[in-house]
Design an enzyme around this catalytic site. Structure first.
Site, PDB file in Angstrom:
ATOM      1  CB  SER A  38       5.461  -1.819  11.792  1.00 26.25           C
ATOM      2  OG  SER A  38       5.098  -0.478  12.070  1.00 26.25           O
ATOM      3  CG  ASN A  54      -1.629   1.271   1.478  1.00 23.14           C
ATOM      4  OD1 ASN A  54      -1.722   2.107   0.576  1.00 23.14           O
ATOM      5  ND2 ASN A  54      -2.151   1.441   2.692  1.00 23.14           N
ATOM      6  CD  GLU A  90      -3.377  -2.453   7.338  1.00 23.94           C
ATOM      7  OE1 GLU A  90      -2.284  -2.727   6.823  1.00 23.94           O
ATOM      8  OE2 GLU A  90      -3.998  -1.412   7.109  1.00 23.94           O
ATOM      9  N   GLY A 111       2.726   2.343  10.630  1.00 25.79           N
ATOM     10  CA  GLY A 111       3.667   3.442  10.455  1.00 25.79           C
ATOM     11  C   GLY A 111       4.427   3.802  11.722  1.00 25.79           C
ATOM     12  CD  GLU A 123      -2.667   5.669   6.751  1.00 24.30           C
ATOM     13  OE1 GLU A 123      -2.687   5.729   5.512  1.00 24.30           O
ATOM     14  OE2 GLU A 123      -1.736   5.141   7.401  1.00 24.30           O
ATOM     15  CG  HIS A 163      -5.614   2.035   5.211  1.00 27.05           C
ATOM     16  ND1 HIS A 163      -5.159   3.018   6.062  1.00 27.05           N
ATOM     17  CD2 HIS A 163      -4.623   1.127   5.120  1.00 27.05           C
ATOM     18  CE1 HIS A 163      -3.935   2.710   6.452  1.00 27.05           C
ATOM     19  NE2 HIS A 163      -3.588   1.564   5.898  1.00 27.05           N
ATOM     20  CE  LYS A 210       0.062   3.395   4.756  1.00 30.16           C
ATOM     21  NZ  LYS A 210       0.152   3.504   6.195  1.00 30.16           N
TER      22      LYS A 210
END
Ligand code: PGA
Length: 251
Positions: A213, A9, A167, A173, A97, A95, A11
């Site tokens: 991560s 991904n 996730e 991240g 985010e 996701h 991003k």
């Protein structure tokens, strides 16, 4: 046997020319990888460059988001049919985010998952708890709600076309990967939810990816867990050598 999926991904990183440069290096590094499906999800504007670079290879392309309508007056949005026409086979939905910064909910995720399936895309539906939810021992409650609100509304036939990504937000991240045991425990919980609704076959066949991560040096431990069927990789998928090392975790 569930076939592994190693998905990147990107991003909001890379231009079309940077995308082409990535694949120049990445393609030969994974040309021998037959043990897993390889998927890269770049930003929308990079999809044509990615599709062109992957033609004739086993690397598949996905998007990071979609709108549920086929077309219409929805400024700034992109439909499932448009993604298909650009060479996508996959799309990430909900996701964390997107949930956190763009107000996505189970309700919008459900519409997106259905639209993706109708267009012939495989949705990767993302779920995961935040740090305070884990610390408050609410992980199962949160995952259960995220599963019921979207996956729970699908027919068995629709469900067969879906991939799930666990996730945990606190691992995204942050460099703070979930231990293989923590990840496997969450995956087992998710699979139990699936079994209750879609039976043993549904549960046994559903692929659940871990994300948060994932790096070349921790992927083996994660993938050694029976419950973990692949990885959704952010930061470490931007570099061809590092994502190739993740894809080539096995044998
Ligand atoms: P990360 O991101 O690998 O950079 O933690 C994972 C993701 O957000 O899918």
């Amino acid at each position: 046997m569930r076939r592994a999926i190693m998905a990147g991904n990107w991003k909001m990183y890379k231009t079309p020319s940077e995308t082409a440069a990535f694949f120049e290096k990445f393609r030969p590094l994974v040309s021998g990888a037959t043990h897993a499906e390889i998927v890269i999800c770049p930003p929308f504007v990079d999809l044509p460059a990615a599709a062109e670079a992957c033609q004739g290879t086993r690397i598949q392309i996905g998007a990071q988001n979609l709108h549920w309508a086929a077309e219409g007056a929805f400024t700034g949005e992109v439909s499932a049919g448009m993604l298909r026409a650009t060479g996508c086979q996959w799309v990430i939905v909900a996701h964390s985010e997107r949930r956190e910064y763009f107000g996505e909910t189970e309700e919008t995720a459900l519409k997106k998952v259905r639209a993706a399936l109708e267009a012939g895309l495989t949705p990767i539906y993302c779920i995961g708890e935040r740090l305070h939810e884990r610390e408050g021992e609410k992980t199962h409650e949160v995952l259960g709600r995220q599963m019921r609100g979207c996956i729970g509304q699908l027919t068995p036939e629709q469900f067969r076309g879906v991939v799930i990504a666990y996730e945990p937000c606190w691992a995204i991240g942050t460099g703070r990967v979930a231990t293989p045991e923590i990840a496997a425990d969450a995956h087992a919980f998710i699979r139990r939810q699936i079994r209750e609704q879609f039976g043993t076959d549904g549960a046994d066949n559903c692929r659940i990816l871990y994300g948060g991560s994932v790096k070349p040096d921790n992927v083996r431990g994660l993938m050694a867990q029976d419950e973990i069927d692949g990885a959704l990789v952010g930061g470490a998928s931007l570099d061809p050598a590092s994502f190739a090392a993740i894809v080539n975790f096995w044998p």
